[in-house]
Structure formats: C-alpha cells, structure tokens
Design a protein around this motif. Structure first.
Motif, mmCIF file in Angstrom:
data_model
loop_
_atom_site.group_PDB
_atom_site.id
_atom_site.type_symbol
_atom_site.label_atom_id
_atom_site.label_comp_id
_atom_site.label_asym_id
_atom_site.label_seq_id
_atom_site.Cartn_x
_atom_site.Cartn_y
_atom_site.Cartn_z
ATOM 1 N N LEU A 149 -7.031 11.543 3.414
ATOM 2 C CA LEU A 149 -5.795 10.780 3.551
ATOM 3 C C LEU A 149 -5.914 9.389 2.953
ATOM 4 N N LYS A 150 -6.928 9.142 2.125
ATOM 5 C CA LYS A 150 -7.143 7.806 1.573
ATOM 6 C C LYS A 150 -6.009 7.422 0.637
ATOM 7 N N GLY A 364 4.757 13.024 -1.872
ATOM 8 C CA GLY A 364 4.264 11.721 -2.267
ATOM 9 C C GLY A 364 3.149 11.241 -1.351
ATOM 10 N N TYR A 365 2.812 9.938 -1.471
ATOM 11 C CA TYR A 365 1.662 9.377 -0.767
ATOM 12 C C TYR A 365 2.064 8.305 0.242
ATOM 13 N N GLY A 366 3.296 8.367 0.747
ATOM 14 C CA GLY A 366 3.748 7.393 1.738
ATOM 15 C C GLY A 366 3.036 7.552 3.067
ATOM 16 N N LYS A 370 1.517 10.881 5.034
ATOM 17 C CA LYS A 370 0.109 11.005 5.433
ATOM 18 C C LYS A 370 -0.033 11.318 6.909
ATOM 19 N N MET A 371 0.808 10.703 7.722
ATOM 20 C CA MET A 371 0.746 10.977 9.157
ATOM 21 C C MET A 371 1.120 12.426 9.446
ATOM 22 N N ILE A 376 -0.746 18.136 10.573
ATOM 23 C CA ILE A 376 -0.931 19.533 10.170
ATOM 24 C C ILE A 376 -2.414 19.882 10.156
ATOM 25 N N LEU A 377 -3.247 18.965 9.637
ATOM 26 C CA LEU A 377 -4.692 19.213 9.600
ATOM 27 C C LEU A 377 -5.276 19.266 11.009
#
Length: 621
Positions: A149-150, A364-366, A370-371, A376-377
C-alpha cells in the motif's frame, strides 16, 4: 614542530595511510549516507594517533642519546632502546590499524545491509509472499501490507472515473441486450397476429412466446452464482455472449414455433445469467461514491434496450430486428478485452498481485482506495487463517446473518418490484395501451412515448441514486407507483367520458415512479449487501427469485386481464406495490456511501439502527 620521523617509521606510516586510502575507495559509495560520514574521522584519528605516538617515542630517544653520549656501553643501550622504540611504534601502528579496520568492516556490513534492503525488487517481495492458490496460507505481515500500500509515483494517464466507466461499459451493454429481449415480444406478437406465417398467433401461443424468455431466467441466476465464483466475473461474461448470440440467430432464422421458442429460451437464459453477474461486477470495480450511479445505469440500459427493440420493430420486420439485436453480443466481446477481472475475486482466489494491479488500475492510488484495498486484504488473510470447512460446516455457514438477512430483504424487494407489474407493461405494451387508452390515440406512438419516458427517468435515477439514499427513494417510488396503478384501475372502473388522456397520464406517472426506485434499487443493492465469499450465491438466489416472479407476472398477465378484467389486474399490482413499500420501511438498510466491507460488517454485527426489525424477525423464526 620542525621534527622529522626516521625513514622506516615514515615509510610504515605511508603504507598504512595507503591502506586507509584503499579502504576509503572501497567505501566511497557509502559516503552518500550521512550516517556513515564518520568514516573519514575514523581514518584521520587512527593515522594521527600513530604519528603522534611515533614522534613522542623519537623525542624520548633523542633525549636519551644526549645524556648518554660519553659511554659506548651506554650507546649500545641506546641502540637497544631505539630498537625497542621502533617496536613500540610498529605495535602502536598495528593496533591503530586493527581498530580502524574493525570499524571499517562494521561500516561495510551496515552499508551492505542497507544497500540490499534498498535494492530489494518488487519481484523478490512477491516471491516472499505466499500464494494461497498454490495451497499455501497468505500470511503477510504488517510490513508487507505497508509495502503493498506504499505511495506510488506512477502518473496515471486516465482518471479512475474514466477507467471505471470503461470497466462498466461491457456489462452495461450486455444488460442493454437483456432489455432488447424484454421488449422484443411487444413488437413480435402483433406482427405474428397480422401475418400469415408458420408460427401460430393464438393467445396461448403468444403467452408462451413472451414467457419463454422469462422461464430460464431463474435457473440462469443460480448457475450464474456458481459460474462467477468458479471462472470469475469477466470470464463469465465472455461465456454468456456465446448462447446470447446463438439465441438471436435462432430467432432471426425461425420458420416454426420450435426454433422461436429455442431462441427465446437462450436469450432469456442469458438474461438470467447476466442479472446477478453484472450487478456484482460493477459493484466490485466501482468506488462507493460512484457505485450508485453505475448500478442505476443497469436499469437505464434495460430501458434503452426496450426502447430500441420497440423503435426498430416499429419500422422493420421481426426478422431484421433480431439480426440487429444479434450484433450487440459481438460488440460486447470486443469491449470485454479492454477491462480487467474483478480485483475482489482475484484476491479471494489467491491471485494477490493481479488483484492489486487491477484494483489500482480501476481505482487509482488515493487514500480511500488504499484503505478499501487494505480491508480486502485483511478479509483475505482472515479467511485464509480460518480452518477449512467440511460440507456440513459449509451448509451451516449458509445460516450466517450476513447472508440470511440481506437475502431475506432482497427477495422481498425484488418481489415487490415484479408484482407491481413493471414487466407486464413492458411485455404487453401495445395491448395494455389499447385497453387503457382505447383507439383515440395511436398505440405505437403511445408505446414509444412511454418507452422514451422510461429512458429519461432511468437517466434521472442514475443521478438521484448518487445524491440520495436508498431508503427515501424506495418510499417515494413505491407510494407513487401504487397510487398511479390504483388511479388507472379507478379510471377503467368508472370510465368517465372525454378523458382518454387520464389513463395515459396514469401510465406515465407509473413509469416515472417505478423507474426512479423500485426498478433500479434492488439491482443496486444486490451488488452491495452480500458478503464477498457468498456474493455469488446470495445475488444468484435473490435474482432467481425476481425472475421466477418475472415469469409468473408475464405468464399470468394476459389471463388476468381476460378472466378478471383490467380493473382487478391493475388494482392488484397497485396494492402489492403499496404493501411491499410499507414492509420495506421497516427492514431496508441504508447502503449509500458505504464500502462493501462496511455493509458486510453491519449485517454481521447486527447494528440496530438499520436492521433491527430483520434481527427480530429471524429471532422469532
């Protein structure tokens, strides 16, 4: 000081300083790190210490020679002292060199560790990640999650919204084809009655031609739930395009009733397959703030399909209409090549890298993206850490509240929509308009007006579903749907003179009301309310229920209007809409603006604010 060292000492120091210079060359790439710039200080301190020690020893030797010049014996002693001094100098140099070398080795080791850590490639990180698809457990650490998630320096060429629009285009086009299936019978049946072909045109045959498309929709939904979990969401859409194309080919080439029924069966089966599949796929690839808009576009696509079928069939024969409809599955296959598989499905299958790549491509990478990806992970890790369930435990898991509660709600919601008569109006548009309006207005023109209004209101639904919550739209839509149907029944009962426009107004109100709530909302929520691991099953069962209701309404509508009359038929639809809306007031949760994981947790934890009555209902059961 004006003093010099003996040649042998100076040579030794020069050699030692050369060794330090070599060490400095070996470590020059490590000087970039501020933490290791003390290397030069270590080198200088070691050499300075050795030189100062040698100078002190040489001064001591000179003083000793001055005091002992007269005696040869003393000179010999001085020679021994000198030798001793040289040994001390060499020993000092050796000790200083050893200490400096130890520090240099320590710096080397630290720099190698840092360099190896910095140069660790994504490939090595992914190799270290276990893959559950190979039978292993996904045991990613917190550092691994941080790596995945970097912050990304990737510059996206297209906005996430544009990519989500592209991703939704193929399933929406397939939904448009199901609208063609629903609207096709309305132009087919009048042409069969007016023509003299080999296909019978009596009322019973006509009802079977219309209902044959609805008959396989329910089993198609159940198969779809299994298929989307087995093969994936996108691959299942590929598979569906094949029988869909064959169905339209059979219809276009029909020269007897058998081929017509086979063609209608295939197109209806594909409509059932696509029902839960499209809603689940769009729900998984879109972000929460746009999800309502994209899911509402499902009903818009159906409305456009119905309008297109009616418009084409008004000016062309039913054979050419089928040929044109058969071109759209080919276009859908083309669009599917440009979109990714569902990230949620990929991750649940253990294809972590592919899932993350598809997720970032779509979203995208917002920070919000990411949250949601982290959620999901985390869900995947929790599922992998749970022990494998046997068949008995799997059957017991079907009683879990996160499945049963939304399933109960969605079945009631879909049945309310279908038994409000929405598809009876779509399948028998011309007949209903003829009986409601009479011969004062052209029937085909009235049908196209109603279809156009349905499209406009579906567009409005896409906008307001993004702006407003599910609950208020459901109540507004349900109440006005009931009132318009009851009003139409009252007009047909009293039949006031010179008011042919009034039933048309009632029908238009009916289309407006049902199109902004009762039609789109069940499909929107079908892609939202079920948990990830049971989403295919839950959406399949609920969609199967709606298509069973679909078949019942389409098959019974002609018989009800013939045997009980239009008044009883429309009044029944209105009362069911009113009763179902009242029931939804107590059990329907609000899902607007919530992530899929949040919705799942609400059902799992049984939060009282939205699902209190559902809990009490199942407690009583």
């Amino acid at each position: 000081m004006g003093e010099t060292l003996p040649e042998n000492i100076e040579s030794s120091l020069v050699q030692q300083n050369g060794a330090f210079q070599i060490g400095h060359e070996d470590l020059r790439d490590t000087q970039e790190d501020p933490e290791d710039r003390d290397y030069n200080n270590i080198q200088q301190d070691a050499v300075s210490e050795a030189i100062n020690s040698a100078i002190d020893q040489e001064n001591a030797e000179r003083r000793s020679r001055i005091f002992h010049k007269s005696s040869s014996k003393q000179e010999f002693k001085n020679y021994e002292d000198k030798q001793s001094i040289h040994e001390i100098v060499n020993e000092t140099l050796k000790n200083c060199s050893s200490q400096a070398e130890i520090k240099i080795i320590d710096l080397n080791k630290r720099q190698d560790d840092k360099r190896n850590s910095r140069r660790m490639s994504n490939y090595l990180h992914n190799i270290q990640m276990t893959n559950s698809s190979l039978g292993l457990t996904f045991k990613a650490t917190e550092n691994k999650d941080n790596y995945l998630l970097k912050d990304s320096q990737t510059v996206t060429r297209f906005s996430p919204l544009l990519k989500q629009t592209l991703g939704s285009s193929a399933p929406i086009l397939l939904t448009f084809i199901t609208g063609l299936t629903s609207g096709y019978s309305a132009i087919l049946l009048p042409q069969l009655k007016n023509g003299t072909g080999p296909i019978p045109s009596d009322d019973d045959t006509a009802s079977w031609i219309a209902a044959m498309a609805a008959l396989p929709m329910a089993p198609g939904c159940l198969v779809s739930g299994w298929m989307m979990e087995k093969f994936g969401r996108r691959t299942s859409q590929y598979i569906t395009c094949i029988p869909l194309l064959l169905g339209w080919i059979f219809i276009a080439c029909s020269y007897n009733l058998g081929l017509m029924l086979i063609g209608r069966f295939f197109t209806g089966l594909c409509a059932g397959l696509l029902g839960p599949l499209v809603a689940v796929y769009i729900g998984e690839i879109t972000e929460p703030r746009y999800r309502g808009f994209f899911l509402a576009s499902i009903s818009l696509a159906i409305a456009l399909g119905i309008l297109a079928a009616h418009a084409i069939g008004t000016f062309m024969t039913w054979q050419w209409t089928a040929i044109i409809c058969g071109s759209f599955p080919i276009l859908s296959i083309f669009l599917l090549t440009f979109i990714p598989e569902s990230p949620s499905w990929l991750i649940t299958q253990g294809r972590i890298d592919d899932g993350i790549k598809a997720f970032y491509w779509l979203r995208g990478y917002g920070e919000e993206a990411k949250m949601e990806l982290k959620g999901i992970l985390d869900t995947k890790k929790s599922a992998d850490n749970e022990p494998r369930m046997n068949l008995k435990e799997k059957l017991r898991s079907l009683k879990s509240p996160e499945l049963i509660k939304p399933l109960f709600i969605m079945i009631l919601f879909f049945m309310t929509c279908q038994f409000s008569g929405v598809n009876a109006v779509a399948f028998y548009s011309i007949e209903i308009v003829e009986k409601a309006v009479g011969k004062a207005i052209d029937h085909y023109l009235t049908m196209l007006i109603i279809d156009s209004l349905r499209v406009v209101m579906s567009i409005v639904a896409c906008v307001i579903c993004k702006q407003y919550g599910r609950r208020p739209l459901c109540f507004i839509s349900g109440i006005w749907t009931a009132l318009s149907m009851i009003g139409l029944a009252m007009f047909l009962y009293f039949k006031p003179e010179n008011m042919a426009w009034l039933p048309l107004i009632c029908l238009m109100f009916y289309i407006c009301a049902i199109s902004i709530g009762l039609v789109p909302l069940p499909w929107i929520m079908c892609g939202e309310v079920f948990p990830a691991k049971l989403r295919g099953l839950g959406s399949g069962i609920s969609s199967a229920t709606t298509f069973v209701s679909f078949f019942v309404v389409v098959k019974t509508a002609p018989g009800m209007m013939t045997n009980f009359g239009e008044v009883v038929t429309f009044l029944t639809y209105g009362v069911i809409a009113l009763f179902g809306t009242a029931l939804m007031y107590f059990i329907l949760p609000e899902t607007k603006g919530k992530s899929l994981r949040e919705i799942e947790e609400r059902f799992k934890r049984g939060k009282k604010s939205d699902v209190k009555i559902v809990e009490e209902t199942f407690t009583n059961i």
